[in-house]
Every structure is written in C-alpha cells, then in structure tokens.
Design an enzyme around this catalytic site. Structure first.
Site, PDB file in Angstrom:
ATOM      1  N   CYS A 115       0.732  -1.259  -0.053  1.00  0.00           N
ATOM      2  CA  CYS A 115       0.185  -0.067  -0.035  1.00  0.00           C
ATOM      3  C   CYS A 115       0.920   1.231  -0.075  1.00  0.00           C
ATOM      4  O   CYS A 115       0.392   2.414  -0.318  1.00  0.00           O
ATOM      5  CB  CYS A 115      -0.956   0.017   1.153  1.00  0.00           C
ATOM      6  SG  CYS A 115      -2.045  -1.405   1.201  1.00  0.00           S
ATOM      7  N   HIS A 145      -2.761   7.006   2.372  1.00  0.00           N
ATOM      8  CA  HIS A 145      -3.445   5.501   1.888  1.00  0.00           C
ATOM      9  C   HIS A 145      -4.685   5.393   2.353  1.00  0.00           C
ATOM     10  O   HIS A 145      -4.958   5.472   3.634  1.00  0.00           O
ATOM     11  CB  HIS A 145      -2.593   4.439   2.226  1.00  0.00           C
ATOM     12  CG  HIS A 145      -3.112   3.187   2.027  1.00  0.00           C
ATOM     13  ND1 HIS A 145      -3.708   2.698   0.709  1.00  0.00           N
ATOM     14  CD2 HIS A 145      -3.271   1.978   3.096  1.00  0.00           C
ATOM     15  CE1 HIS A 145      -4.371   1.388   0.987  1.00  0.00           C
ATOM     16  NE2 HIS A 145      -3.665   0.998   2.440  1.00  0.00           N
ATOM     17  N   ASN A 196     -10.359  -0.061  -0.133  1.00  0.00           N
ATOM     18  CA  ASN A 196      -8.947  -0.061  -0.102  1.00  0.00           C
ATOM     19  C   ASN A 196      -8.338  -0.727  -1.142  1.00  0.00           C
ATOM     20  O   ASN A 196      -8.606  -1.774  -1.520  1.00  0.00           O
ATOM     21  CB  ASN A 196      -8.599  -0.792   1.124  1.00  0.00           C
ATOM     22  CG  ASN A 196      -7.031  -0.935   1.428  1.00  0.00           C
ATOM     23  OD1 ASN A 196      -6.264  -0.776   0.610  1.00  0.00           O
ATOM     24  ND2 ASN A 196      -6.556  -1.077   2.816  1.00  0.00           N
TER      25      ASN A 196
END
Length: 318
Positions: free
Chosen positions: A119, A244, A274
C-alpha cells in the site's frame, strides 16, 4: 509556499485514475454474509467498492489509469522513457506489468520495472521516478499504482472482503525548474510483517486488523511530519492530506495528529474501498476532478501497508 529551490528538479505533470464498472455495496455483501451496512461503516467507513470482472486484469486497470494521466499531461507516448508500476497483486509476475503496460500505451523501449511496497507502493515509485528525473536517468516517467485485490481475498471472509477493492491510479513525472516533489521519508517495520500477508500461492490475503490499526494510528504521523520537515513545509500550509485509504478511522486519526488544519483530507475510501498502491493517486485524481484542490497547492502523501512499509512526501498539485 514552495518546496524550496535547486536544480535539477522534478514535478508531477498530471494524475489519472480508473475504477472497474462493477459496484459492490455494503447491502450486496450483507445479502450473502453475516454483516450489515452499519457494522461495515462503523469499523472501516466504507459504503461501496469496485470489483473488476474475471476478464479484467490489473494490467487492464493500469492501462486505463496510465492513459488518462498521459493524456492529461499533454505529452505523447514518445515522450515517456521510464514506466514504473507499483502493485502487490499481479497474477502473473513474469513478464512484469510495467513492460506490458508500456507496450499497450504505445510507449516504445522505455525502462520498465515493477515495485512491490504494497500500500506504500505508489509513494515508493514516485520517489524512484523523482530521483530518476533529477539524476538525468529519465526525462518523463509514467508511475502507476494498480491492484486487483479481489482475486486475493476470500469472498466468504467478512473481515477482508468488506475492505479490499480494485482500481488503478497514475501520475506522469517530468523535469521542472524548481522542486515539485519533496524528499521522501520512508521505512519499514519487518517485525510486524506477518500482520498482513499471503502465505503462499494457494492462500488468500490475511490481515490482523487490530495490529495494523494500532501501528498505523501511533507510528505514522511522525513519518508524515518528517516528510513536511524535509520539504521545508509547515503542515498548516498544506492544501491537502492524501493518506493511503486503508480505513476511514485510521485516515481521520492520523489527520488529527498531523495538525494540518487547513488541508482537505482525502476520504476516497468511502466509495472506493482499500485499493492498496492505487489508493493515493486514485483519490488525488478524483479530488482534482471535483475541484476540491487547486493547481499549485501542496499535498502531503502518506502510504503504508504490508511489509510493513511506509513512505511520505510533499508534492505540488499539478
């Protein structure tokens, strides 16, 4: 306020983002799993996410986002001499994603490599692109974060299927007479590596949610502040904070501790889920499209995830 002076320098010319067409709402998940909309929103802040179809690969997503960024930059495919793809979900790692993406966009004979920092991947790749331009190793770089997390998540595991989604985001980095990408602050916490992992080829993604939550909400705001210090920027002068999109509670906790009171905080996770390495460029591209941030303003990026890896830098919004 600017990021400072000095040459050579690099800046972001444009962003682009892409999401698959299929929308999966919390109510869709609740129809087949032991969960509900209130439970999901209260824990991760997500209302809906996008999922790629069986014939749509992470390469397809990357080509769409990369093509949008390239078109918005005003450059042609002939102007790109390096392609970096950040991804941790590629189904077929050989040949690499970057070479395939470049070919499909008509970019001839560029340097091309993939980068896996999960990520945090986009921020890592952006730092590499900036360094390549500043050193003279490349003139214009296409950076893409792309993920098809749905192919690595157990569709019956409510702890992960409600969170992870598919998408891609991209940026074009080029030369500038003054810095438009600040120094990166990055690192890792390998002692916690097993908190997010895929054990082997036959396994699904596993995440220890509480471990990740505690780490993210306690260890990362100093990294974000360090990135501001290295760029010579006060958090109060930031126009945007784009972390993020891991979990809305994490995003808001870090934002409070950062003290960037004048910044628009990205909350793209609500409608995108996500998307790992894609989440930061995807969120920022949508903020630009909606007019939430203006060209020339300063944005702080903060990527973090499996590894556990993290990276942060200040950029000037194109």
């Amino acid at each position: 306020m600017r990021l400072g002076q000095g040459a050579p320098a690099a800046r972001i010319l444009a962003f682009g983002g892409y999401q698959p067409a299929q929308v999966v709402t919390n109510h869709d998940l609740a129809a087949r799993l032991d969960t509900n909309d209130e439970w999901i929103q209260s824990r991760v802040g997500i209302k809906e996410r996008r999922v790629a179809g069986p014939q749509e690969s992470e390469i397809d997503l990357a080509v769409q986002a990369g093509g949008k960024a390239l078109a918005a930059s005003g450059l042609s495919s002939d102007d790109i001499d390096l392609v970096i793809v950040a991804t941790c979900t590629i189904e077929t790692p050989i040949p690499n994603a970057a070479g395939r993406v470049a070919h499909r966009l008509g970019i001839t004979a560029p340097g091309a490599f993939d980068l896996n920092a999960a990520c945090a991947g986009f921020c890592y790749a952006l730092a590499a692109a900036s360094d390549a331009v500043r050193s003279g190793s490349a003139t214009n770089v296409l950076v893409v974060g792309t993920e098809k997390l749905s192919q690595w998540v157990d569709s019956e595991d409510r702890s992960t299927v409600v969170i992870f989604a598919d998408g891609a985001g991209a940026a074009v980095v080029g030369p500038s007479d003054r810095p438009g990408i600040g120094p990166v602050a990055w690192g890792s916490a390998g002692d916690k590596a097993e908190a997010i992992m895929i054990k082997d080829r036959r396994s699904f993604l596993h995440q220890e949610g509480q471990t990740v939550f505690r780490w993210a909400t306690t260890a990362l705001h100093p990294v974000a502040k360090l990135a501001c210090e290295r760029a010579g920027v006060d958090p109060a002068d930031l126009a945007a904070f784009v972390p993020h999109q891991a979990n809305l509670r994490i995003v808001e906790a870090i934002a409070r501790k950062l003290g960037a009171d004048n910044a628009v905080v990205a909350r793209d996770i609500v409608l995108a889920g996500n998307t790992s390495a894609a989440s930061i460029p995807l969120a920022l591209s949508r903020m630009i499209e909606r007019g939430e941030v203006q060209s020339g303003g300063l944005a702080l990026l903060l990527g973090f995830g499996a590894g556990l890896t993290y990276a942060s830098q200040v950029i000037e919004i194109p």
